[in-house]
Design an enzyme around this catalytic site. Structure first.
Site, PDB file in Angstrom:
ATOM      1  N   LEU A 137       0.893  -1.170  -0.136  1.00 42.35           N
ATOM      2  CA  LEU A 137      -0.120  -0.027  -0.123  1.00 42.35           C
ATOM      3  C   LEU A 137       0.814   1.361   0.078  1.00 42.35           C
ATOM      4  O   LEU A 137       0.807   2.333  -0.847  1.00 42.35           O
ATOM      5  CB  LEU A 137      -0.914  -0.040   1.070  1.00 42.35           C
ATOM      6  N   ASN A 141       6.354   8.563  -0.935  1.00 44.25           N
ATOM      7  CA  ASN A 141       5.780   9.688  -0.560  1.00 44.25           C
ATOM      8  C   ASN A 141       4.185   9.789   0.230  1.00 44.25           C
ATOM      9  O   ASN A 141       3.613  10.784   0.328  1.00 44.25           O
ATOM     10  CB  ASN A 141       5.824  10.917  -1.872  1.00 44.25           C
ATOM     11  N   GLU A 375       1.819   0.005   9.921  1.00 46.56           N
ATOM     12  CA  GLU A 375       0.184   0.032   9.899  1.00 46.56           C
ATOM     13  C   GLU A 375      -0.404   0.897  10.457  1.00 46.56           C
ATOM     14  O   GLU A 375      -1.571   0.821  11.203  1.00 46.56           O
ATOM     15  CB  GLU A 375      -0.044  -1.542  10.563  1.00 46.56           C
TER      16      GLU A 375
END
Lengths: 391, 256
Positions: A137, A141, A375
């Site tokens: 994911l 940046n 996460e």
């Protein structure tokens, strides 16, 4: 100590560990004593990701804890899953992190949102540890700000062409299959992101640089590079445009993983500290006799207990398929901060020895810091909690 | 007692003891008449598990035996320990619902079950780590009129022929025997096994039968337990205190 909690009859809550949890914890301790503890410092020093270990853990059923038995998994609930991750994390945070990422991110995404064909194709390999999974994911940046991702896919007949990079991906090099979130629509459109399953060896897909990290060094973290990578539309999980929503739900469960991992690290650091405080003598007596140390241990134990309760509550809600966003954020935020605090205090209790690699706590200290970042940072968890309670 | 056996099916019975984990702190309650089980982790007696049960499972997996049954004489609180054995791979389990610390009573219950359910091979651990009596195995053999093959570190089975190794001081004795038999198993017979998640889950649905004990006298009961006095302080003698040293060795340590 933590784990053995009173049964609160007045409210009907049962805080006892189940027989399954005890057996699983026992199994992991026995396995870890032979297969993890003797090697963990070597893996840590050399940043070795021990692929063979994950195959062995696959044989034990640790790589597909939540996957139903019909797909080759153990078919257990989040409650046992928390036990698995925390018991491994107690020995080695890095191995715990990899098991968590494999189970809850890659495997979890396919399990929750994959179609029957995708589940039949990938879950048996992932759940048995034959294949190692990765999930992409984050980009260089776009960390917390995932919706601004630059990795894109455009449709070409029955295929999609992926271009871009993903960063800090656990198992980015060794992963046999990756679930990658890619922009297929407009920037900042939450329905403009799609999840693809991409197998290692697909032309145009390769691994980039491996990160050299402060802690969690035996858990491989690397870049994924997609250059005109052609993927068939049958590799899309769900429908195009559903990826971001899926990812947020996967992360809801993923937070329980990191909470469990944090709990394990904190417990490991606490246990080591209690043992050391009783053995280490200064001024003619064990340092545990000094209130300065004893009170530290009391604080640590209390915080570990609280972290454990929050984590098991989130797991319980998840088992009941209730909305878990707020509670998994509670657990992840609190347990990860506790892991950092408890392992920091552990180093302090060990003093000079705690600063050396001959004693276990410096590794807990280094490993723990990932937990408040990965996460979803602690700050993002607070955002999630605040949004939810202010709704 | 002589029984006729048909060996179309080779069934192995593995009696297990429920014992405190080896790291347990030992204490007693009720005026030192009962073991204090508070906070104790209970495990399958390691000799029963690592050697007897695991070897039985190996024999089954290699097609030399057909079924492995666990048997335990004890109350329902030992069921988690029985399920640990089932998680390792035993087919089913039997619990004789009785409390006893009397070896003959326990052996009688196990022998009775083995006889009525035609088990041809009984594998026990060489001893249990809480009482270390090494008694039950040989008593089962005597009650069934089976040979008792003691302290085997290796066991193989070919049809009904048993081959086993018994380690002696500085050597090995290779023994051959015929089933039906009782074998007590010692270190080296098998490697420790770790149950996998499937085994742990399967253990919950495998048959665990509870049977009432057969009437039999309890011959022995423990009157009370005591702990060994801890190691006393080290005494130091200087070169010119030889007499005192000799006296201490003679009167206090009682070694000369």
């Amino acid at each position: 100590m933590s784990g053995e909690i009173l049964n609160d009859v007045s409210t009907g809550f049962d805080f006892h560990l189940t027989e399954n949890q005890k057996m699983i914890a026992d199994m992991i301790r026995k396995f870890g004593k032979e297969e993890i503890l003797p090697h963990l410092m070597h893996w840590d020093e050399e940043q070795i990701f021990p692929v063979d270990l994950f195959r062995k853990m696959g044989e034990l059923g640790l790589m597909g804890v939540l996957v139903p038995q019909e797909y080759g998994g153990a078919g257990l609930t989040y409650t046992e899953y928390v036990t698995v991750i925390s018991e491994i994390g107690k020995m080695c945070g890095a191995i715990g992190l990899s098991v968590a990422a494999h189970n809850s991110l890659c495997t979890g995404h396919i399990l929750q949102f994959g179609n029957e064909e995708q589940k039949r194709k990938y879950l048996p390999k992932l759940a048995t540890g034959q294949w190692i999974g990765a999930w992409g994911l984050t980009e260089a940046n776009t960390g917390s700000d995932a919706m601004r991702m630059k990795c894109v896919a455009r449709k070409e007949g029955d295929y999609w062409i992926i271009n871009g990079t993903k960063n800090w991906i656990t198992h980015g090099i060794s992963g046999d299959v990756v679930v990658v979130l890619v922009r297929t629509g407009e920037l900042l459109d939450s329905h403009g992101i799609t999840a693809f399953i991409v197998e290692r060896g697909t032309p145009g897909f390769r691994a980039g640089k491996k990160e050299n990290k402060l802690g969690m060094r035996a858990s491989e973290t690397a870049e994924l590079i997609f250059e005109n990578c052609k993927v068939h539309e049958s590799q899309i999980i769900g429908q195009p445009g559903e990826g971001f929503i899926q990812a947020m739900k996967v992360l809801d469960g993923g937070r329980i993983s990191i909470a469990a991992l944090s709990l394990g690290i904190a417990k490991g650091a606490l246990e080591a500290s209690v043992k050391y405080a009783k053995e280490r003598h200064q001024f003619g007596q064990p340092i545990a006799n000094f209130q300065a140390i004893a009170f530290k241990l009391a604080d640590m134990a209390t915080e570990v207990e609280a972290a454990e309760l929050l984590t098991f509550k989130a797991a319980d809600l998840k088992n009941k398929e209730e909305k878990v966003t707020r509670h998994s954020a509670f657990a992840k935020y609190y347990a990860s901060e506790v892991a950092v605090k408890v392992s920091t205090e552990a180093v302090q209790i060990f003093g000079g020895y705690g600063y050396t690699k001959d004693f276990p706590v410096e590794k807990y200290y280094r490993d723990s810091k990932l937990c408040t970042i990965g996460e979803g940072t602690s700050e993002i968890q607070k955002l999630v909690i605040a949004r939810d309670i202010l709704k | 007692m002589l029984y006729l056996h048909s060996f179309e099916i080779m069934k192995i019975l593995v009696p297990i003891s429920n014992v405190p984990d080896t790291t347990s702190k030992i204490s007693f309650t009720d005026n030192d008449t009962r073991f204090n089980g508070q906070g104790i982790t209970w495990i399958v007696n390691p000799y029963d598990e690592w050697y007897a049960l695991v070897r039985a499972l190996e024999l089954k997996e290699s097609g030399k035996a057909d079924k492995v049954t666990i048997i335990h004489v004890g109350l329902s609180d030992s069921e988690p320990t029985i399920r640990k054995g089932l998680a390792l791979g035993a087919d089913d389990a039997v619990r004789i619902n009785a409390e006893s610390s009397d070896s003959l009573y326990v052996a009688y219950q196990i022998a009775d079950y083995a006889k009525n359910n035609s088990y041809e091979l009984i594998l026990t651990g060489k001893e249990s780590i809480q009482y270390n009596g090494s008694a039950v195995g040989s008593m089962i053999a005597a009650l069934l009129d089976y040979p008792f093959l003691s302290q085997a570190s290796f066991l193989d089975l070919n049809g009904t022929t048993l081959t086993l190794h018994v380690e002696t001081e500085g050597g090995i004795k290779v023994v051959e025997g015929q089933a039906p038999a009782v074998v007590s198993c010692a270190k080296g017979m098998a490697e420790q096994r770790i149950p996998n998640m499937r085994g742990i889950m399967a253990a919950r649905t495998k048959p665990l039968q509870t049977l009432d004990p057969k009437p039999f006298r309890q011959n022995v009961k423990v009157r009370n337990f005591g702990l060994n006095p801890g190691r006393s302080e080290c005494k130091l003698f200087t070169e010119d205190q030889l007499d005192k040293l000799v006296e201490a060795l003679h009167k206090e340590a009682k070694v000369i």
